[in-house]
Design an enzyme around this catalytic site. Structure first.
Site, mmCIF file in Angstrom:
data_model
loop_
_atom_site.group_PDB
_atom_site.id
_atom_site.type_symbol
_atom_site.label_atom_id
_atom_site.label_comp_id
_atom_site.label_asym_id
_atom_site.label_seq_id
_atom_site.Cartn_x
_atom_site.Cartn_y
_atom_site.Cartn_z
ATOM 1 N N LYS A 1 -1.166 -9.339 3.004
ATOM 2 C CA LYS A 1 -0.355 -8.912 4.163
ATOM 3 C C LYS A 1 -1.183 -7.949 4.996
ATOM 4 C CE LYS A 1 3.421 -6.076 3.702
ATOM 5 N NZ LYS A 1 2.988 -4.857 4.420
ATOM 6 N N ASP B 1 -1.014 -6.114 -0.172
ATOM 7 C CA ASP B 1 -1.339 -5.471 1.102
ATOM 8 C C ASP B 1 -2.834 -5.248 1.237
ATOM 9 O OD1 ASP B 1 0.824 -5.071 2.760
ATOM 10 O OD2 ASP B 1 1.377 -3.131 1.897
ATOM 11 N N GLU C 1 9.727 -4.129 9.996
ATOM 12 C CA GLU C 1 10.091 -2.833 9.406
ATOM 13 C C GLU C 1 10.571 -1.878 10.497
ATOM 14 O OE1 GLU C 1 7.240 -0.978 6.775
ATOM 15 O OE2 GLU C 1 8.404 0.881 6.695
ATOM 16 N N GLU D 1 -0.969 -5.443 8.689
ATOM 17 C CA GLU D 1 -0.074 -4.817 9.675
ATOM 18 C C GLU D 1 -0.628 -5.019 11.082
ATOM 19 O OE1 GLU D 1 0.660 -0.686 8.727
ATOM 20 O OE2 GLU D 1 1.391 -1.169 6.719
ATOM 21 N N ASP E 1 0.840 -1.202 0.000
ATOM 22 C CA ASP E 1 0.000 0.000 0.000
ATOM 23 C C ASP E 1 0.879 1.258 0.000
ATOM 24 O OD1 ASP E 1 0.877 -0.202 2.595
ATOM 25 O OD2 ASP E 1 -1.095 0.105 3.519
ATOM 26 N N SER E 2 2.210 1.057 -0.016
ATOM 27 C CA SER E 2 3.137 2.159 -0.320
ATOM 28 C C SER E 2 2.786 2.739 -1.692
ATOM 29 C CB SER E 2 4.596 1.670 -0.304
ATOM 30 O OG SER E 2 4.731 0.488 -1.065
#
Ligand code: KIV
Length: 256
Positions: A103, A73, A172, A105, A34-35
């Site tokens: 993925k 993401d 990260e 978070e 999602d960057s």
């Protein structure tokens, strides 16, 4: 690969040409991160990214991959409301984009959603430490897990994700010594970004790694090329040639 001690290579990609290059280069895992929001769509954070945007880009990436594992993401607020929301959105991502894994978070707090996804047959990667979707709660993009208490909490988060079924965990922005400890404690691989040399694999964001944006990459990244500069020079040359009548020439002109 973890057991064999073979480092796992991961990189992000957001479109079809990038996926073709990533696959041809032999990178093991392709993440549509999602960057996307920050390096492709021009947002200030990853928070505005939607499930529809992730599916749109992931579908393009999928069409360029033959070999690399495709992880996508789940964006902000597409799973934080709990297992049923996570299932609904992961289902859409997998069905509509062709993702092989998603993925999410977060640590122990997302373990129930991770477990529900695994029970539904969805492969899930975890992501702890500096989790950009929590940028405001973290007070900025800061290294996480410094000091004993925070370090213990991150280790417990990693163990909770593994127990809930994560097939790998991204670390990260965590101190190298802590990343090493977590890597040793887990059976599943850790994938580091800004987490030092002892993770089982590394992941880099496409634009950082290729120098595809103006300015220096973040401290944890290394630019292996100067793509922005190359594009700039090429566009300037194109502009010059059109303005001076050198392009198109007879060579590029259709014959009668
Ligand atoms: O969104 C992303 O690109 C990521 C990587 C930095 C791990 O989550």
């Amino acid at each position: 690969m973890k057991q064999a001690g073979e480092p796992i290579t991961c990189a992000t990609a957001y479109d079809w040409p990038a996926a073709l290059a990533l696959d041809a280069a032999g990178i093991d895992v392709c993440l549509v991160g999602d960057s996307l929001g920050m390096v492709v769509l021009g947002y200030e954070s990853t928070l505005p990214v939607t499930v529809d945007e992730m599916i749109h880009h992931a579908g393009a990436v999928k069409r360029g991959l033959k070999r690399a594992l495709l992880v996508v993401d789940m964006p902000f607020m597409s799973y934080q409301m709990g297992p049923s929301q996570a299932l609904e959105n992961a289902g859409r991502i997998v069905k509509e984009s062709g993702a092989e894994a998603v993925k999410i978070e977060g640590g122990a707090s997302v373990a129930p959603s991770m477990r529900a996804l695994r029970e539904a047959g969805v492969a899930v990667m975890g992501h702890i430490g500096l989790t950009p979707q929590s940028v405001h709660a973290l007070g900025g993009y800061r290294i996480q897990g410094r000091g004993q208490t925070e370090g213990k909490r991150l280790l417990a988060d990693a163990v909770a994700l593994q127990a809930a079924g994560a097939f790998a965990v991204v670390l990260e922005g965590v101190p190298g010594a802590l990343a090493k400890k977590i890597t040793r404690a887990l059976k599943v691989p850790t994938i580091g970004i800004g987490a030092g040399i002892d993770c089982d694999g590394q992941i880099q964001v496409w634009h950082d790694m290729l120098g595809a944006l103006p300015g220096a990459p973040p401290r944890h990244a290394k630019a292996f090329a100067s793509q922005f500069q190359v594009q700039l020079e090429a566009l300037k040359a194109y502009g010059r040639e059109v303005k001076t009548g050198r392009f198109p020439s007879l060579k590029e002109t259709p014959a009668p």
